[in-house]
Design a protein around this motif. Structure first.
Motif, PDB file in Angstrom:
ATOM      1  N   PRO A 481       0.818  -1.218   0.000  1.00  0.00           N
ATOM      2  CA  PRO A 481       0.000   0.000   0.000  1.00  0.00           C
ATOM      3  C   PRO A 481       0.851   1.267   0.000  1.00  0.00           C
ATOM      4  CG  PRO A 481      -0.863  -1.595   1.585  1.00  0.00           C
ATOM      5  CD  PRO A 481       0.443  -2.139   1.093  1.00  0.00           C
ATOM      6  N   GLN A 482       2.000   1.224   0.696  1.00  0.00           N
ATOM      7  CA  GLN A 482       2.873   2.393   0.738  1.00  0.00           C
ATOM      8  C   GLN A 482       3.449   2.710  -0.642  1.00  0.00           C
ATOM      9  OE1 GLN A 482       3.052  -0.234   2.718  1.00  0.00           O
ATOM     10  NE2 GLN A 482       2.474   0.557   4.742  1.00  0.00           N
ATOM     11  N   ARG A 485       0.635   4.234  -2.694  1.00  0.00           N
ATOM     12  CA  ARG A 485       0.345   5.585  -2.227  1.00  0.00           C
ATOM     13  C   ARG A 485       1.415   6.557  -2.707  1.00  0.00           C
ATOM     14  NH1 ARG A 485       1.424   5.369   3.095  1.00  0.00           N
ATOM     15  NH2 ARG A 485      -0.500   4.216   3.464  1.00  0.00           N
ATOM     16  N   TYR A 486       2.702   6.180  -2.571  1.00  0.00           N
ATOM     17  CA  TYR A 486       3.789   7.078  -2.968  1.00  0.00           C
ATOM     18  C   TYR A 486       3.731   7.359  -4.466  1.00  0.00           C
ATOM     19  CZ  TYR A 486       8.432   8.889  -3.938  1.00  0.00           C
ATOM     20  OH  TYR A 486       9.465   9.679  -4.365  1.00  0.00           O
ATOM     21  N   ARG A 488       1.191   7.113  -6.486  1.00  0.00           N
ATOM     22  CA  ARG A 488       0.010   7.936  -6.775  1.00  0.00           C
ATOM     23  C   ARG A 488       0.293   9.410  -6.475  1.00  0.00           C
ATOM     24  NH1 ARG A 488      -3.489   9.773  -3.192  1.00  0.00           N
ATOM     25  NH2 ARG A 488      -3.000   8.160  -1.647  1.00  0.00           N
ATOM     26  N   GLN A 489       0.909   9.680  -5.347  1.00  0.00           N
ATOM     27  CA  GLN A 489       1.191  11.069  -4.975  1.00  0.00           C
ATOM     28  C   GLN A 489       2.126  11.729  -5.978  1.00  0.00           C
ATOM     29  OE1 GLN A 489       2.731  10.411  -1.043  1.00  0.00           O
ATOM     30  NE2 GLN A 489       0.710  10.510  -0.062  1.00  0.00           N
ATOM     31  N   LYS A 544      -5.694  -3.213   0.461  1.00  0.00           N
ATOM     32  CA  LYS A 544      -5.256  -1.905   0.946  1.00  0.00           C
ATOM     33  C   LYS A 544      -4.563  -1.119  -0.167  1.00  0.00           C
ATOM     34  CE  LYS A 544      -4.721  -3.422   5.744  1.00  0.00           C
ATOM     35  NZ  LYS A 544      -3.760  -3.707   6.848  1.00  0.00           N
ATOM     36  N   ALA A 545      -3.830  -1.830  -1.020  1.00  0.00           N
ATOM     37  CA  ALA A 545      -3.159  -1.153  -2.133  1.00  0.00           C
ATOM     38  C   ALA A 545      -4.180  -0.550  -3.091  1.00  0.00           C
ATOM     39  CB  ALA A 545      -2.244  -2.135  -2.864  1.00  0.00           C
ATOM     40  N   GLU A 548      -5.745   2.517  -1.677  1.00  0.00           N
ATOM     41  CA  GLU A 548      -4.868   3.673  -1.879  1.00  0.00           C
ATOM     42  C   GLU A 548      -4.987   4.193  -3.309  1.00  0.00           C
ATOM     43  OE1 GLU A 548      -3.148   5.416   0.092  1.00  0.00           O
ATOM     44  OE2 GLU A 548      -3.109   4.235   1.925  1.00  0.00           O
ATOM     45  N   GLY A 551      -9.302   5.238  -3.745  1.00  0.00           N
ATOM     46  CA  GLY A 551     -10.046   6.047  -2.789  1.00  0.00           C
ATOM     47  C   GLY A 551     -11.266   5.274  -2.309  1.00  0.00           C
TER      48      GLY A 551
END
Length: 679
Positions: A481-482, A485-486, A488-489, A544-545, A548, A551
């Protein structure tokens, strides 16, 4: 609510008064396609039941004809001269908001306004009566073997279909209810099929169907039913309830001659007209870009642009500090460093020799001087200017990223790196502001360093043009998931649309992979929803991924879609499974000799998935009715209807006439039972 509804819901009549349910429990469990369609339900309203607030008997009689509450509301609204938007549906009650702001039931309880209640339910009784009479009248034919059974079923089904058609026609005139030929055919097939219950089907159903029904979690089934309805995907009772017996029967039906084509056509049509469109609709809510290579290109360009953004931010943040340091700088002594480089050059070869010579050249400069004759000439001298040495450092940093440096021995790499470190120390020895600028530069470089260490920098920006169609898979496959998230950001910082493109590309390619025909097959897989769900959300990390990536709102939409598609794949579709089929068929024959074959001969195509659910609903209803003849009368809430069925109560429960009457009641009130109300 019928007695079977009460048994299956686990609630008492008193509890249903306080907490009404929206539809018949049996309807919701076993016939989702027959559920009413509203957008005006409001269970928070507590309506009043008064004689003054109720409709007149004539209006109630008219409104009782439509089976669609929307059409009934139109009739009530016209009679009162108020807008239809002042009506709501609470449980099974149609209520309206009066001028005093309170909500009132159009049909109060039978005790409050008996004539209105009786009039409202009269059309249900009137529709049911003809095929009940026909079923009883033709019941002696059931003793005449298969031909007699077929004749009785055909007559009874024809009468039921005619009654339903007449009611729908009248409902169209009164309330503009849309005529449904499918409902006419369905009622005819169900009534005809239920007529053969005395021929042996009842025994099989009692021993198998009812036993499983008790295991149904009505809340879960209702939730799945609503999700399937919202997506426009039809699920069979076996798929909705996940009951072993229903699944085994549906599996057998897909592999026997009598029904294989019917089920096969249903599965294929559902895939083409419901499943694939639902998947496409969901994907389009994320992004309109359906080419994974285009999505990969946009995602990679966004990442590269992000690197440029971070570099620009670092340079803009550190530039004022370097400018001040250079303006106040003093000369730098690089002679000791050049001396050490000369020593290393004596034994250096190949790439090492080239690298050392390159560094040395950057540590010299030409400056004007005068010769012995007093002429101005350019001479080679050590570079002592801080800004120029900063550029020499940049060149060394660049050299470290080149392949020639990477191929050197680790010892040589260490020695050259040490030269760079000594140069930086010399530059800052008498220039403390330069060291402060370097510190700020390193801090501002952290985002770039993190980017380079992550999957975004290590893999995604390095994907070749020919492999951009696989960029989304490289991002999501086994990603934490991290990581998602990274990435995506970073992409969204440049282009939110590009992130949506990449996310859709991943979901789409996984769907296409799940739909890929198995070895030897020619047609696409029509039950790949379960595989798709496992691919996307097979473990908590993957879930969870995706959360992220999508949404909460889009993730919930995906969860609903995959849950429905997984249910659609619960039953193994067409294909040989000899051992299973033989065992299941033997069990069916043991419980009801020749029941399945007789059903096929009598009802023809009745056992399509649409009618199959209604058959099962009526089978479960018939079992409850057969236990207690007195409880059977509770299905019809109208006093007039009770009088019409008085003949049934007088019959022996073992006669074909009595059983036939029960079967027709199950068929009729399984179809229209959800419109009945209990106060």
């Amino acid at each position: 609510m019928s007695i079977v509804d009460e048994l299956l819901s686990g609630s008492t009549e008193e509890e249903r008064k306080r907490f009404p349910v929206s539809t018949s429990v049996v309807d919701e469990i076993l016939s989702p396609s027959n559920a009413p369609k509203f957008s005006i339900r409001d269970e928070t309203i507590i309506p009043r039941s008064t004689a003054a607030g109720g409709a007149s008997a004539l209006t109630a009689l008219k409104a009782g004809v439509p089976t669609d509450k929307q059409a009934a509301i139109k009739i009530f609204a016209a009679a009162r001269g108020i807008p239809e938007n002042r009506y709501r549906v609470v449980g099974d009650d149609i209520v309206y908001q009066a001028n005093d702001g309170q909500y009132y039931k159009e049909i109060p309880s039978g005790f409050t306004k008996p004539m209105t209640a009786a009039a409202y339910y009269a059309p249900d009784v009137l529709e049911a009566a003809p095929d009940i009479v026909a079923g009883i009248a033709t019941s002696p034919m059931l003793l005449g073997g298969p031909l007699g059974v077929a004749g009785s079923a055909a007559i009874t089904g024809g009468v039921a279909a005619s009654s339903n058609a007449a009611r729908q026609y009248l409902a169209g005139l009164l309330g503009d209810q849309e005529f449904s030929g499918g409902d006419v055919a369905t009622q005819g097939l169900i009534s005809g099929g239920m007529q053969v219950l005395p021929f042996g089907v009842g025994k099989y159903l009692e021993r198998n169907i009812a036993r499983d029904i008790g295991k149904v979690n009505t809340k879960d089934v209702a939730d799945l039913t609503q999700k399937a309805k919202d997506l426009g995907i039809q699920l069979t009772p076996a798929e909705l309830t996940n009951l072993p017996s229903l699944k085994s029967q549906q599996k057998v039906l897909g592999n026997i001659v009598e029904s294989a084509d019917t089920l096969g056509d249903f599965y294929l049509q559902r895939y083409k007209e419901q499943v694939q469109p639902a998947v496409n609709k969901f994907l389009n809510t994320i992004s309109k870009v359906d080419d994974p290579m285009t999505a990969g290109y946009r995602g990679q360009m966004a990442l590269k642009d992000r690197v440029a953004q971070l570099e620009k931010a670092r340079d803009e943040g550190s530039a004022p500090l370097y400018r001040a340091a250079f303006e106040r700088s003093v000369p730098v002594d690089v002679a000791p460093i050049v001396k050490d480089i000369d020593a290393m050059l004596k034994i250096a070869k190949g790439d090492e020799l080239k690298s050392l010579q390159r560094i040395k050249n950057n540590l010299y400069r030409e400056k004007p001087s005068f010769n012995a004759q007093g002429e101005e000439v350019m001479v080679k001298a050590f570079e002592d200017r801080l800004p120029a040495l900063q550029r020499a450092k940049f060149d060394i940093d660049k050299m470290f990223k080149e392949e020639s440096f990477s191929s050197m021995d680790k010892v040589i790499q260490s020695e050259i790196t040490n030269i760079k470190n000594r140069l930086v120390q010399a530059m800052g020895k008498d220039n403390p502001m330069y060291l402060e600028a370097n510190k700020a530069f390193e801090e501002l470089s952290q985002p770039l360093n993190i980017f380079a260490e992550r999957r975004a920098g290590q893999s995604l920006t390095a994907v070749s043009k020919d492999n951009l169609n696989d960029l989304a898979n490289r991002l999501f496959n086994n990603a934490s998931p991290q990581t998602v998230r990274y990435t995506r950001q970073q992409i969204q910082a440049v282009s939110p649309e590009a992130w949506n493109d990449v996310t859709r590309a991943y979901l789409q390619t996984q769907w296409e992979k799940a739909m890929k025909p198995r070895m030897g097959a020619k047609e696409p897989r029509i039950d790949a929803g379960a595989d798709w769900k496992i691919m996307l959300m097979g473990d908590s990390k993957s879930q969870k991924a995706l959360l992220e990536a999508l949404g909460p709102q889009q993730f919930q939409a995906l969860s609903n879609l995959t849950q429905v598609l997984e249910a659609a794949g619960r039953v193994k579709k067409l294909g040989s499974d000899t051992a299973f089929n033989q065992r299941a068929l033997k069990e069916m024959e043991d419980n009801a000799p020749s029941a399945l074959a007789t059903f096929a001969r009598v009802t023809g195509n009745a056992m399509t998935p649409l009618e199959y659910g209604k058959f099962l609903k009526n089978w479960a209803t018939e079992r409850a009715f057969s236990k207690n003849a007195e409880q059977l009368a509770n299905v019809i809430t109208s006093k007039d209807g009770m009088n019409r069925l008085r003949e049934l109560r007088k019959m022996s429960p073992t006669t074909p006439k009595f059983i036939s009457g029960l079967a027709q009641l199950a068929a009729d009130y399984g179809m229209i039972g959800s419109t009945l109300q209990e106060d």
